[in-house]
Every structure is written in structure tokens, then in C-alpha cells.
Design a protein around this motif. Sequence first.
Motif, short mmCIF file in Angstrom:
data_model
loop_
_atom_site.label_atom_id
_atom_site.label_comp_id
_atom_site.label_asym_id
_atom_site.label_seq_id
_atom_site.Cartn_x
_atom_site.Cartn_y
_atom_site.Cartn_z
N TYR A 1 -8.36 1.69 3.82
CA TYR A 1 -7.36 0.61 3.88
C TYR A 1 -5.94 1.16 3.88
O TYR A 1 -5.65 2.19 3.28
N SER B 1 0.70 -0.01 1.06
CA SER B 1 2.11 -0.26 1.32
C SER B 1 2.91 -0.31 0.03
O SER B 1 2.35 -0.52 -1.05
N ASN C 1 0.88 -2.37 -2.67
CA ASN C 1 0.15 -3.47 -2.04
C ASN C 1 -0.98 -2.96 -1.15
O ASN C 1 -0.85 -1.92 -0.51
N THR C 2 -2.07 -3.70 -1.12
CA THR C 2 -3.08 -3.51 -0.10
C THR C 2 -3.64 -4.87 0.26
O THR C 2 -3.48 -5.85 -0.47
N GLN C 3 -4.25 -4.93 1.45
CA GLN C 3 -4.87 -6.17 1.91
C GLN C 3 -6.34 -5.93 2.17
O GLN C 3 -6.70 -5.04 2.95
N LYS D 1 -9.78 -8.05 3.26
CA LYS D 1 -10.37 -9.29 3.77
C LYS D 1 -9.36 -10.42 3.76
O LYS D 1 -9.64 -11.54 3.32
N GLY D 2 -8.14 -10.11 4.19
CA GLY D 2 -7.11 -11.12 4.34
C GLY D 2 -6.39 -11.51 3.06
O GLY D 2 -5.51 -12.38 3.08
N ARG D 3 -6.72 -10.88 1.97
CA ARG D 3 -6.07 -11.21 0.69
C ARG D 3 -5.18 -10.05 0.26
O ARG D 3 -5.58 -8.89 0.36
N ASP D 4 -3.99 -10.41 -0.22
CA ASP D 4 -3.05 -9.42 -0.73
C ASP D 4 -3.35 -9.11 -2.19
O ASP D 4 -3.60 -10.02 -3.00
N TYR D 5 -3.28 -7.84 -2.51
CA TYR D 5 -3.38 -7.39 -3.90
C TYR D 5 -2.11 -6.63 -4.25
O TYR D 5 -1.60 -5.84 -3.44
N TRP D 6 -1.62 -6.88 -5.46
CA TRP D 6 -0.36 -6.28 -5.91
C TRP D 6 -0.54 -5.60 -7.27
O TRP D 6 -1.34 -6.06 -8.10
#
Length: 115
Positions: free
Chosen positions: A32, A35, A96-98, A100-105
Motif C-alpha cells: 500500500y 502518505s 495516512n494509508t488507504q 479498500k477505500g477507507r482512510d486510516y490516520w
Amino acid sequence: QVQLVESGGGLVQPGGSLRLSCAASGFTFSSYAMSWFRQAPGKEREFVAAFTWSGDTHYADSVKGRFTISRDNFKNTVYLQMNGLKPEDTAVYYCNTQLKGRDYWGQGTQVTVSS
């Protein structure tokens, strides 16, 4: 579950350097993009840099030539080397990573550039 934990922020004088780290867990890190974003007081969160799973890097114009993003897929960690820091770089920096379309912070790490 997905966890992102930032570290390395602090107070630095203008022209100084800092290296931020973001330790990731709970997913296949090497597959993945990762960012960095930042949010200054009273402003919206903005993109800073990204490192794709294929090895491409992207930077905001405001940090090109000063910041470098890198990743260690063995340590599941992404880094942001920040050189030539300016007062306008003061912000909370988020990893940040994405998936399956969901952002994680992550929780963010404060960077303050001041004399």
C-alpha cells in the motif's frame, strides 16, 4: 486492526531538520501507498508527500526539494526527512494509508518551527 503511530516531532529553529517516523501494523505494509499530511492551526489538512507501493514518490510543491519521503518495508515504517524547515511548516503531521477505500490516520505529531 490498522494502526499508524507517528513520532519524531518537536521544536526546531528555522533552517533546521527533523525526521518523522510512522510505524504501521495490521495490514500488508509493502502493498500500500503511504502518505504524510499536515494540518496547521485554523487550516485544513493538506497533502505533503506520498510513497506508492511501486516506488513512486510525490510531493506538495511547498515542500519539494526540502522534504524526502522514504519507507522500510522490513520495519513497516515510513519516514519524512524534513530539511530547511520554515515557520510555515509548523503543523501537526499525520501518517495516512488507504485500504479498500477507507482512510486510516495516525494520532499526529507536532512540528513547530520557531526561533
